[in-house]
Write a protein that holds these residues in place. Structure first.
Motif, PDB file in Angstrom:
ATOM      1  N   UNK A  33     -41.549  -0.751 -28.757  1.00  0.00           N
ATOM      2  CA  UNK A  33     -40.137  -1.002 -28.467  1.00  0.00           C
ATOM      3  C   UNK A  33     -39.897  -2.503 -28.427  1.00  0.00           C
ATOM      4  N   UNK A  34     -38.715  -2.923 -28.820  1.00  0.00           N
ATOM      5  CA  UNK A  34     -38.421  -4.363 -28.761  1.00  0.00           C
ATOM      6  C   UNK A  34     -38.132  -4.803 -27.318  1.00  0.00           C
ATOM      7  N   UNK A  35     -39.131  -5.358 -26.658  1.00  0.00           N
ATOM      8  CA  UNK A  35     -38.976  -5.838 -25.288  1.00  0.00           C
ATOM      9  C   UNK A  35     -39.017  -7.361 -25.271  1.00  0.00           C
ATOM     10  N   UNK A  36     -38.202  -7.942 -24.431  1.00  0.00           N
ATOM     11  CA  UNK A  36     -38.242  -9.395 -24.266  1.00  0.00           C
ATOM     12  C   UNK A  36     -39.451  -9.762 -23.409  1.00  0.00           C
ATOM     13  N   UNK A  37     -39.812 -11.030 -23.447  1.00  0.00           N
ATOM     14  CA  UNK A  37     -40.924 -11.518 -22.645  1.00  0.00           C
ATOM     15  C   UNK A  37     -40.668 -11.275 -21.162  1.00  0.00           C
ATOM     16  N   UNK A  38     -39.464 -11.560 -20.721  1.00  0.00           N
ATOM     17  CA  UNK A  38     -39.127 -11.380 -19.308  1.00  0.00           C
ATOM     18  C   UNK A  38     -39.263  -9.926 -18.875  1.00  0.00           C
ATOM     19  N   UNK A  39     -38.765  -9.019 -19.669  1.00  0.00           N
ATOM     20  CA  UNK A  39     -38.835  -7.601 -19.324  1.00  0.00           C
ATOM     21  C   UNK A  39     -40.277  -7.094 -19.349  1.00  0.00           C
ATOM     22  N   UNK A  40     -41.038  -7.506 -20.345  1.00  0.00           N
ATOM     23  CA  UNK A  40     -42.436  -7.073 -20.437  1.00  0.00           C
ATOM     24  C   UNK A  40     -43.240  -7.577 -19.243  1.00  0.00           C
ATOM     25  N   UNK A  41     -43.040  -8.833 -18.865  1.00  0.00           N
ATOM     26  CA  UNK A  41     -43.755  -9.374 -17.712  1.00  0.00           C
ATOM     27  C   UNK A  41     -43.303  -8.704 -16.418  1.00  0.00           C
ATOM     28  N   UNK A  42     -42.003  -8.405 -16.308  1.00  0.00           N
ATOM     29  CA  UNK A  42     -41.506  -7.704 -15.120  1.00  0.00           C
ATOM     30  C   UNK A  42     -42.175  -6.341 -14.991  1.00  0.00           C
ATOM     31  N   UNK A  43     -42.202  -5.586 -16.077  1.00  0.00           N
ATOM     32  CA  UNK A  43     -42.815  -4.250 -16.051  1.00  0.00           C
ATOM     33  C   UNK A  43     -44.293  -4.359 -15.675  1.00  0.00           C
ATOM     34  N   UNK A  44     -44.986  -5.304 -16.283  1.00  0.00           N
ATOM     35  CA  UNK A  44     -46.417  -5.453 -16.025  1.00  0.00           C
ATOM     36  C   UNK A  44     -46.689  -5.861 -14.574  1.00  0.00           C
ATOM     37  N   UNK A  45     -45.950  -6.838 -14.077  1.00  0.00           N
ATOM     38  CA  UNK A  45     -46.178  -7.298 -12.707  1.00  0.00           C
ATOM     39  C   UNK A  45     -45.769  -6.244 -11.687  1.00  0.00           C
ATOM     40  N   UNK A  46     -44.655  -5.575 -11.946  1.00  0.00           N
ATOM     41  CA  UNK A  46     -44.218  -4.519 -11.032  1.00  0.00           C
ATOM     42  C   UNK A  46     -45.240  -3.390 -10.982  1.00  0.00           C
ATOM     43  N   UNK A  47     -45.658  -2.917 -12.145  1.00  0.00           N
ATOM     44  CA  UNK A  47     -46.605  -1.796 -12.194  1.00  0.00           C
ATOM     45  C   UNK A  47     -47.939  -2.175 -11.554  1.00  0.00           C
ATOM     46  N   UNK A  48     -48.406  -3.370 -11.834  1.00  0.00           N
ATOM     47  CA  UNK A  48     -49.686  -3.797 -11.262  1.00  0.00           C
ATOM     48  C   UNK A  48     -49.609  -3.907  -9.748  1.00  0.00           C
ATOM     49  N   UNK A  49     -48.598  -4.595  -9.251  1.00  0.00           N
ATOM     50  CA  UNK A  49     -48.504  -4.758  -7.792  1.00  0.00           C
ATOM     51  C   UNK A  49     -48.277  -3.415  -7.107  1.00  0.00           C
ATOM     52  N   UNK A  50     -47.503  -2.525  -7.720  1.00  0.00           N
ATOM     53  CA  UNK A  50     -47.295  -1.194  -7.154  1.00  0.00           C
ATOM     54  C   UNK A  50     -48.614  -0.428  -7.059  1.00  0.00           C
ATOM     55  N   UNK A  51     -49.398  -0.448  -8.137  1.00  0.00           N
ATOM     56  CA  UNK A  51     -50.674   0.267  -8.137  1.00  0.00           C
ATOM     57  C   UNK A  51     -51.680  -0.353  -7.171  1.00  0.00           C
ATOM     58  N   UNK A  52     -51.679  -1.672  -7.078  1.00  0.00           N
ATOM     59  CA  UNK A  52     -52.596  -2.322  -6.146  1.00  0.00           C
ATOM     60  C   UNK A  52     -52.281  -1.947  -4.705  1.00  0.00           C
ATOM     61  N   UNK A  53     -50.991  -1.908  -4.365  1.00  0.00           N
ATOM     62  CA  UNK A  53     -50.609  -1.487  -3.016  1.00  0.00           C
ATOM     63  C   UNK A  53     -50.868   0.007  -2.813  1.00  0.00           C
TER      64      UNK A  53
END
Length: 135
Positions: A91-111
């Motif tokens: 999918x065409x994702x912007x850098x900001x959106x891709x980083x948001x998804x990655x950081x959100x998912x990672x921090x959610x899973x870590x917690x």
């Protein structure tokens, strides 16, 4: 403020902490200079490793610095990066959106798994930027 300055002096005079800090800094500098690519993305990855080394050295008894937390948090960072990298190519994702998804998912899973290790979040950014597709 006075208490803070006293504590800062005590830390500065501790040979053990100074030697450990020097070893960490030297090791990371050598690895970065010899092995790492000279790109910003490569340096982000090594900054994450340096932060882990510093945390392990200066606060080894912290739960977030246990070997279990470190190994699993970086594993989650790699898995989330792979998933987001595949999303970027589907999918065409912007850098900001891709980083948001990655950081959100990672921090959610870590917690969620109670293995939070903050440098793993930096690693996610580095992994995604290192692919060269987002930069």
């Amino acid at each position: 403020m006075k208490k803070f300055l006293q504590q800062l002096r005590r830390i500065a005079h501790s040979r053990k902490i100074l030697v450990q800090s020097a070893i960490i800094g030297l090791a990371v500098a050598l690895i970065t200079g010899l092995l790492a690519s000279r790109t910003k993305e490569g340096l982000i990855l090594f900054a994450s490793v340096a932060a882990t080394a510093g945390l392990m050295c200066h606060a080894p008894k912290q739960r977030s610095n246990s070997l279990r937390s470190i190994m699993f948090s970086y594993a989650i960072a790699v898995l989330v990066s792979i998933v987001v990298w595949n999303l970027i190519h589907s999918y065409p994702l912007s850098l900001s959106l891709a980083l948001f998804i990655a950081l959100f998912a990672t921090s959610f899973l870590l917690f969620l798994f109670d293995i939070f290790h903050a440098p793993a979040l930096t690693a996610v950014m580095g992994f995604l930027l290192y692919t060269g597709q987002l930069s």
